[in-house]
Enzyme design. Sequence first.
Site, PDB file in Angstrom:
ATOM      1  N   ILE A 157       0.764  -1.236   0.083  1.00  0.00           N
ATOM      2  CA  ILE A 157      -0.024  -0.224  -0.099  1.00  0.00           C
ATOM      3  C   ILE A 157       0.818   1.283   0.032  1.00  0.00           C
ATOM      4  CG2 ILE A 157      -1.860   1.357   1.272  1.00  0.00           C
ATOM      5  CD1 ILE A 157      -2.754  -1.477   2.402  1.00  0.00           C
ATOM      6  N   ARG A 238      -3.709   2.300  10.763  1.00  0.00           N
ATOM      7  CA  ARG A 238      -4.629   1.819  11.887  1.00  0.00           C
ATOM      8  C   ARG A 238      -4.634   3.176  13.057  1.00  0.00           C
ATOM      9  NH1 ARG A 238      -6.940  -1.355   9.672  1.00  0.00           N
ATOM     10  NH2 ARG A 238      -7.107  -3.705   9.843  1.00  0.00           N
ATOM     11  N   GLU A 267     -12.003   3.430  17.129  1.00  0.00           N
ATOM     12  CA  GLU A 267     -13.363   3.480  16.312  1.00  0.00           C
ATOM     13  C   GLU A 267     -14.351   2.795  16.732  1.00  0.00           C
ATOM     14  OE1 GLU A 267     -12.080   1.842  12.400  1.00  0.00           O
ATOM     15  OE2 GLU A 267     -10.456   3.303  12.306  1.00  0.00           O
ATOM     16  N   HIS A 285     -13.062   5.163   7.781  1.00  0.00           N
ATOM     17  CA  HIS A 285     -12.624   3.688   7.464  1.00  0.00           C
ATOM     18  C   HIS A 285     -13.040   3.204   6.119  1.00  0.00           C
ATOM     19  CE1 HIS A 285     -10.149   0.290   9.458  1.00  0.00           C
ATOM     20  NE2 HIS A 285      -9.749   0.426   8.307  1.00  0.00           N
TER      21      HIS A 285
HETATM   22  C1  GLV Z   1      -8.648  -2.431   6.607  1.00  0.00           C
HETATM   23  O1  GLV Z   1      -8.437  -1.776   7.251  1.00  0.00           O
HETATM   24  C2  GLV Z   1      -7.732  -3.526   6.493  1.00  0.00           C
HETATM   25  O2  GLV Z   1      -6.782  -3.674   7.099  1.00  0.00           O
HETATM   26  O3  GLV Z   1      -8.164  -4.537   5.535  1.00  0.00           O
END
Ligand code: GLV
Length: 319
Positions: A157, A238, A267, A285
């Site tokens: 990512i 996170r 959250e 999220h």
């Molecule tokens: C989403 O937050 C994931 O970890 O897939």
Amino acid sequence: MSRVVVTGRIPEAALDKLRASHEVDAWEGAESIGREELLRRVAGADAIVSLLTERVDAELLDAAGPQLKIVSNVAVGYDNINVPECTERHVIATNTPGVLTEATADIAFGLILMATRRLGEGERLIRAGQAWKWGMFFLLGSSLQGKTLGVVGMGGIGQATARRAKAFGMEIVYQSRSEIDPSIAEDLGSRRVELDELLAISDVVSLHCPYGPSTHHLIGAEQLATMKDTAYLVNTARGPIVNEAALALALREGQIAGAGLDVFEQEPKVHPWLLELENVSLVPHLGSATVETRTSMAVLAAENTLAVLGGEQPPTPVN
Ligand code: GLV
């Protein structure tokens, strides 16, 4: 036929795969399954397909029983699962890496644009019915061209976010536990640095590391103080990686220019100080929240489950 408990609503494509050969008990409620109900339902399960909102700990594993073979998380992050407790009970834990990389990088970049171009402020102003007109100095933001993006955690990512930043004309630095493929680093024109240097030189810092004891409050008052007062912080990883109270203070004091958050420390609660600030964009999220991505995640979670129940190695184990 094994018993598979699914802890929340997931796309039909994944349920169909599971139902073809197993008995599936899927929570269908619009609200998250309550803890009591979850503990009751998992009793006797051979597999648990879990959502990141459910805590998979010793209590839950014991409630399931010794026949449990797999906990298949429908998420790439698996900080909701106590992996050592799974390993101790010979339960395989799996996650869904890869399939949500691009969607999450899109949200990271969306937040970078929201924060640097003040899109949330503009939207709120119009919706509040406030008077406005084009003005030379009206809602000026900050350009990305020629600026430096600091990527904290250069996995899939992080790399996908860096690719987007490169297309926007940004320079890339990154901090990572391990060295990445040199050809990828070279293609991105990126340089590996320590966190201290990254925080000091970046115009935008984007967080992409996993959450665990070593990354709890990785970004707190001390780290925020080393960032430029023109810099932005974006978190799509996170919530607890950032000390939210310290971030709110830094934003309020103008220690940094702005922030964009997709994840929160507790959250779905958001720190009340953040809600009072204009210079932070807040989204609930949504990193992997596309129809295509959620379907791929759930299908991969089903494939992990089917593999383990069939006595095979799952595609994406974490233990
Ligand atoms: C989403 O937050 C994931 O970890 O897939």
